[in-house]
Design a protein around this motif. Sequence first.
Motif, short mmCIF file in Angstrom:
data_model
loop_
_atom_site.label_atom_id
_atom_site.label_comp_id
_atom_site.label_asym_id
_atom_site.label_seq_id
_atom_site.Cartn_x
_atom_site.Cartn_y
_atom_site.Cartn_z
N THR A 107 0.86 -1.18 0.00
CA THR A 107 0.00 0.00 0.00
C THR A 107 0.89 1.22 0.00
O THR A 107 1.84 1.30 0.79
N ARG A 108 0.58 2.15 -0.90
CA ARG A 108 1.34 3.40 -0.97
C ARG A 108 0.39 4.57 -0.77
O ARG A 108 -0.70 4.58 -1.33
N HIS A 109 0.81 5.54 0.02
CA HIS A 109 0.11 6.79 0.18
C HIS A 109 0.98 7.89 -0.40
O HIS A 109 2.17 7.98 -0.07
N MET A 110 0.41 8.69 -1.26
CA MET A 110 1.13 9.80 -1.88
C MET A 110 0.28 11.06 -1.70
O MET A 110 -0.90 11.06 -2.02
N THR A 111 0.90 12.10 -1.15
CA THR A 111 0.19 13.33 -0.84
C THR A 111 0.86 14.52 -1.51
O THR A 111 2.08 14.64 -1.49
N PHE A 112 0.03 15.38 -2.12
CA PHE A 112 0.49 16.65 -2.67
C PHE A 112 -0.07 17.76 -1.79
O PHE A 112 -1.28 17.80 -1.55
N SER A 113 0.81 18.65 -1.31
CA SER A 113 0.41 19.75 -0.44
C SER A 113 0.93 21.06 -1.00
O SER A 113 2.09 21.14 -1.43
N GLN A 114 0.10 22.09 -0.96
CA GLN A 114 0.52 23.40 -1.42
C GLN A 114 1.40 24.05 -0.38
O GLN A 114 1.10 24.02 0.82
N LEU A 115 2.51 24.62 -0.84
CA LEU A 115 3.45 25.34 0.01
C LEU A 115 3.47 26.81 -0.41
O LEU A 115 2.95 27.16 -1.48
N PRO A 116 4.06 27.69 0.39
CA PRO A 116 4.16 29.11 -0.01
C PRO A 116 4.92 29.29 -1.33
O PRO A 116 5.68 28.42 -1.75
N GLU A 117 4.69 30.42 -1.95
CA GLU A 117 5.39 30.84 -3.18
C GLU A 117 5.10 29.92 -4.36
O GLU A 117 5.92 29.76 -5.25
#
Length: 113
Positions: free
Chosen positions: A73-83
């Motif tokens: 099982t793989r979890h992959m997360t994309f998160s917005q960062l500043p700039e």
Amino acid sequence: VDLILKNCVVFENWTDTTGGAGKSLNQYDPASGKWEQFWTEDNGTTNYFTGELRDGEMRYVHERRLKDGRTLTRHMTFSQLPEGKVRQFSQRTVDGGKTWITEYDFTYVPRKS
């Protein structure tokens, strides 16, 4: 990373730290209400993820049966960062989530115009 097919698909060309390369396609499936990511590598490996936007993050999950009978099982997360930056974080488990191993932790930086 580029938008293709009338801006309906996010297309990525990538190279890993060992020189391997691959491509990924991301799209939203209105029938399922889920995002999908399909990637293929130059070693013949393919991965299919499904995900959703939750708590301000794009969260994908991939499961695959291994030859030894365990489930990866793989979890992959994309998160917005500043700039305008984006973090891509991936973890995997083969013991039902008892232990997780970080696969990678990337930061995408916008191209300069």
